[in-house]
Write a protein that holds these residues in place. Structure first.
Motif, PDB file in Angstrom:
ATOM      1  N   PHE A 101       9.338-103.602 -11.120  1.00 11.36           N
ATOM      2  CA  PHE A 101       7.982-104.148 -11.143  1.00 11.36           C
ATOM      3  C   PHE A 101       7.137-103.683  -9.954  1.00 11.36           C
ATOM      4  O   PHE A 101       5.996-104.122  -9.798  1.00 11.36           O
ATOM      5  CB  PHE A 101       8.032-105.672 -11.189  1.00 11.36           C
ATOM      6  CG  PHE A 101       8.556-106.211 -12.480  1.00 11.36           C
ATOM      7  CD1 PHE A 101       7.717-106.477 -13.546  1.00 11.36           C
ATOM      8  CD2 PHE A 101       9.916-106.453 -12.647  1.00 11.36           C
ATOM      9  CE1 PHE A 101       8.204-106.963 -14.742  1.00 11.36           C
ATOM     10  CE2 PHE A 101      10.422-106.937 -13.842  1.00 11.36           C
ATOM     11  CZ  PHE A 101       9.565-107.185 -14.895  1.00 11.36           C
ATOM     12  N   LYS A 117       5.013-103.142  -6.875  1.00 11.47           N
ATOM     13  CA  LYS A 117       4.342-103.956  -5.864  1.00 11.47           C
ATOM     14  C   LYS A 117       4.252-105.430  -6.211  1.00 11.47           C
ATOM     15  O   LYS A 117       3.868-106.249  -5.359  1.00 11.47           O
ATOM     16  CB  LYS A 117       2.947-103.396  -5.594  1.00 11.47           C
ATOM     17  CG  LYS A 117       2.970-102.029  -4.914  1.00 11.47           C
ATOM     18  CD  LYS A 117       1.567-101.529  -4.604  1.00 11.47           C
ATOM     19  CE  LYS A 117       1.620-100.184  -3.907  1.00 11.47           C
ATOM     20  NZ  LYS A 117       0.258 -99.662  -3.591  1.00 11.47           N
ATOM     21  N   LEU A 118       4.586-105.802  -7.456  1.00  9.45           N
ATOM     22  CA  LEU A 118       4.654-107.231  -7.772  1.00  9.45           C
ATOM     23  C   LEU A 118       5.767-107.914  -6.985  1.00  9.45           C
ATOM     24  O   LEU A 118       5.705-109.116  -6.725  1.00  9.45           O
ATOM     25  CB  LEU A 118       4.877-107.438  -9.272  1.00  9.45           C
ATOM     26  CG  LEU A 118       3.682-107.167 -10.190  1.00  9.45           C
ATOM     27  CD1 LEU A 118       4.103-107.309 -11.648  1.00  9.45           C
ATOM     28  CD2 LEU A 118       2.543-108.125  -9.878  1.00  9.45           C
ATOM     29  N   ASP A 171       0.276-111.265 -18.131  1.00  5.32           N
ATOM     30  CA  ASP A 171      -0.135-110.619 -16.893  1.00  5.32           C
ATOM     31  C   ASP A 171      -0.194-109.113 -17.130  1.00  5.32           C
ATOM     32  O   ASP A 171       0.808-108.505 -17.500  1.00  5.32           O
ATOM     33  CB  ASP A 171       0.855-110.940 -15.771  1.00  5.32           C
ATOM     34  CG  ASP A 171       0.458-110.286 -14.461  1.00  5.32           C
ATOM     35  OD1 ASP A 171       0.790-109.092 -14.273  1.00  5.32           O
ATOM     36  OD2 ASP A 171      -0.169-110.954 -13.630  1.00  5.32           O
ATOM     37  N   PRO A 172      -1.350-108.483 -16.930  1.00  3.37           N
ATOM     38  CA  PRO A 172      -1.491-107.061 -17.274  1.00  3.37           C
ATOM     39  C   PRO A 172      -0.494-106.154 -16.557  1.00  3.37           C
ATOM     40  O   PRO A 172       0.019-105.200 -17.155  1.00  3.37           O
ATOM     41  CB  PRO A 172      -2.934-106.740 -16.860  1.00  3.37           C
ATOM     42  CG  PRO A 172      -3.644-108.060 -16.898  1.00  3.37           C
ATOM     43  CD  PRO A 172      -2.622-109.078 -16.484  1.00  3.37           C
ATOM     44  N   GLU A 173      -0.219-106.429 -15.272  1.00  5.10           N
ATOM     45  CA  GLU A 173       0.709-105.578 -14.529  1.00  5.10           C
ATOM     46  C   GLU A 173       2.138-105.721 -15.064  1.00  5.10           C
ATOM     47  O   GLU A 173       2.865-104.733 -15.172  1.00  5.10           O
ATOM     48  CB  GLU A 173       0.668-105.931 -13.044  1.00  5.10           C
ATOM     49  CG  GLU A 173      -0.624-105.547 -12.349  1.00  5.10           C
ATOM     50  CD  GLU A 173      -0.575-105.842 -10.867  1.00  5.10           C
ATOM     51  OE1 GLU A 173      -0.002-105.035 -10.120  1.00  5.10           O
ATOM     52  OE2 GLU A 173      -1.106-106.898 -10.454  1.00  5.10           O
ATOM     53  N   GLU A 174       2.531-106.936 -15.382  1.00  3.05           N
ATOM     54  CA  GLU A 174       3.863-107.129 -15.948  1.00  3.05           C
ATOM     55  C   GLU A 174       3.977-106.508 -17.332  1.00  3.05           C
ATOM     56  O   GLU A 174       5.018-105.938 -17.681  1.00  3.05           O
ATOM     57  CB  GLU A 174       4.196-108.620 -16.024  1.00  3.05           C
ATOM     58  CG  GLU A 174       4.612-109.241 -14.726  1.00  3.05           C
ATOM     59  CD  GLU A 174       5.409-110.513 -14.942  1.00  3.05           C
ATOM     60  OE1 GLU A 174       6.441-110.454 -15.647  1.00  3.05           O
ATOM     61  OE2 GLU A 174       4.986-111.557 -14.420  1.00  3.05           O
ATOM     62  N   GLN A 175       2.929-106.648 -18.128  1.00  4.09           N
ATOM     63  CA  GLN A 175       2.955-106.095 -19.483  1.00  4.09           C
ATOM     64  C   GLN A 175       3.314-104.617 -19.475  1.00  4.09           C
ATOM     65  O   GLN A 175       4.109-104.150 -20.305  1.00  4.09           O
ATOM     66  CB  GLN A 175       1.592-106.276 -20.157  1.00  4.09           C
ATOM     67  CG  GLN A 175       1.369-107.626 -20.777  1.00  4.09           C
ATOM     68  CD  GLN A 175       0.038-107.682 -21.517  1.00  4.09           C
ATOM     69  OE1 GLN A 175      -0.682-106.690 -21.598  1.00  4.09           O
ATOM     70  NE2 GLN A 175      -0.285-108.855 -22.041  1.00  4.09           N
ATOM     71  N   LEU A 176       2.739-103.870 -18.542  1.00  9.78           N
ATOM     72  CA  LEU A 176       2.995-102.431 -18.477  1.00  9.78           C
ATOM     73  C   LEU A 176       4.481-102.140 -18.303  1.00  9.78           C
ATOM     74  O   LEU A 176       5.023-101.224 -18.917  1.00  9.78           O
ATOM     75  CB  LEU A 176       2.195-101.807 -17.327  1.00  9.78           C
ATOM     76  CG  LEU A 176       0.688-101.702 -17.519  1.00  9.78           C
ATOM     77  CD1 LEU A 176       0.037-101.184 -16.247  1.00  9.78           C
ATOM     78  CD2 LEU A 176       0.352-100.798 -18.707  1.00  9.78           C
ATOM     79  N   VAL A 177       5.135-102.940 -17.466  1.00  7.82           N
ATOM     80  CA  VAL A 177       6.561-102.734 -17.220  1.00  7.82           C
ATOM     81  C   VAL A 177       7.368-103.029 -18.478  1.00  7.82           C
ATOM     82  O   VAL A 177       8.214-102.229 -18.908  1.00  7.82           O
ATOM     83  CB  VAL A 177       7.043-103.609 -16.049  1.00  7.82           C
ATOM     84  CG1 VAL A 177       8.559-103.455 -15.848  1.00  7.82           C
ATOM     85  CG2 VAL A 177       6.299-103.241 -14.770  1.00  7.82           C
TER      86      VAL A 177
END
Length: 434
Positions: free
Chosen positions: A51, A53-54, A165-171
């Protein structure tokens, strides 16, 4: 510490007189078992390296944790508006100066920073900050995670994963994460209590939902949960709820929980985690540090456990005043598992009180603690504190057994510690991990 593997003892094997502990031996045996047993951290806000930088780690993230920010505003003339205009490094500098140089780090949160520095053989005096920055900057994250977990005595941790969460979705859309020591949880705050602000995210992904959760919405939420269950393979679903939460009522939260989420949990064999009692943003200027606590009406749990007897519930309540009720309800419903001393309760004096009460009422049929860590290294001091707090509590419990004519062996202690910090959760979720 060095955690060792836990082996289940043969239930039929006989305890010999030589294996029995005297009153004087119990304390050291309890401490040794707590020290050597690898715990499962059942609720954190940590992320595996996939993930990016999360995942928060390092001294500047530790110092700007919202517990310390709240304390900082009580010990500094800096206003929240001035603070949020600073860079992360400048914020950490300000907190270090106010809480560690100009004052003694006497609070639970500040002592945690000292414990982390000491764990890595770093200086803990007022000049330690720059050396700590150099140390953390040179760490490889994979090796650092391994070392942190070893020091903390953890076999694995459970994340908090928001599918909206958009950043998590990408992963997750690109294969997810495979780290064996990080387990996923399907977090549903935006769907359950944030539906009016977030339903359009589901709609934009092709789910036929509407603002009032009418028509096909419930079936579509179930389809969404099925898709994300397949993608994440979570250990449980979860939501954090306000002190005003009740079930059943005429809210969208109640409707989606009862008609979509809990049936999906039952279908997939997943527990539902309810964390109840937060009062959100009583001081918005403090951001994450601006939430507070309120006493909840736990008849909501009674109604849920009665209405959904085939569902399993993991429950933590934020108000100290709700703790006794939670233990009583756990005695009435074996599909309810109390866990942890959450957020404002995670202070040794309160943890001791709650844990003693739970042992007296529930034996070992609960999960004493989780770290709730947002920054990787926090697990070091949070689990050290838990072991230190639990040792006298368990010692006292075993000595009372002896006083009443019973016998205690190290095998008994290992079985109980294993149940409290591993097998209760493993059995509740179906997790089988090393």
């Amino acid at each position: 510490m060095k955690a060792t593997s836990v082996k289940q003892s043969d239930a039929n094997s006989k305890v010999l007189p030589a294996d029995l502990l005297s009153g004087e031996q119990i304390r050291s045996a309890v401490e040794e078992v707590l020290e050597s047993t690898p715990f499962i951290d059942i609720h954190t806000h940590l992320f595996s390296p996939a993930f990016g930088k999360l995942g928060l780690w390092g001294i500047d993230e530790l110092l700007t944790y919202h517990y310390l920010e709240a304390e900082f505003f009580r010990s500094s003339n800096t206003t929240p508006d001035q603070y949020w205009r600073l860079s992360k490094r400048e914020q950490a500098d300000a907190i270090w100066r106010a809480l560690f140089v100009e004052n003694s780090p006497i609070s639970e949160a500040t002592r945690g920073i000292i414990a982390v520095l000491h764990a890595f053989d770093l200086p803990t005096d007022s000049s330690a900050l720059e050396e700590a920055r150099v140390f953390f900057r040179t760490q490889s994250i994979e090796e650092h995670i391994r070392r942190v977990f070893q020091i903390a005595g953890l076999s694995s941790v459970v994340m908090t994963n928001d599918p909206l969460d958009p950043e998590e979705q990408l992963v997750w859309m690109n294969g997810g994460q495979k780290h064996p020591q990080f387990h996923a949880v399907l977090r549903l705050d935006r769907i359950l209590w944030g539906w009016p602000r977030h339903w359009q995210q589901l709609a934009s992904q092709g789910y036929a939902v509407d603002e009032k959760a009418s028509g096909k919405s419930i079936a579509e939420v179930r389809r969404f949960l099925a898709d994300w269950h397949e993608r994440m393979r979570p250990l449980y679903m979860a939501v954090s709820l306000a002190d005003t939460f009740f079930y059943p009522d005429d809210s969208i939260t109640s409707k989606i929980l009862g008609e979509a989420v809990l049936p999906s949990c039952r279908e997939f064999g997943l527990p539902m985690s309810l964390m109840i009692g937060v009062r959100r943003q009583v001081n918005p200027a403090l951001r994450l540090a601006g939430d507070a606590v309120g006493r909840a009406d736990l008849r909501a749990l009674e109604n849920l456990c009665n209405s959904f007897p085939d569902n399993r519930f993991l429950v933590s309540v934020l108000s100290r005043e709700n703790q006794h009720e939670l233990s009583v309800y756990a005695r009435k419903f074996n599909n309810l598992m109390p866990f942890g001393c959450w957020w404002f309760l995670n202070n040794p004096s309160i943890v001791e009180e709650i844990t003693r009460e739970r042992i007296e009422m529930l034996g070992t049929s609960f999960i004493p603690q989780h770290s709730d860590a947002r920054v990787l290294e926090q697990v070091i001091y949070k689990w050290r504190n838990t072991r230190r707090t639990l040792a006298p509590i368990l010692t006292n419990a075993y000595r009372l057994i002896q006083d009443d004519g019973g016998e205690i062996s190290r095998r008994d202690i290992q079985r109980d510690v294993n149940r409290l910090f591993r097998s209760n959760f493993e059995n509740w979720t179906g997790l089988r991990a090393g």
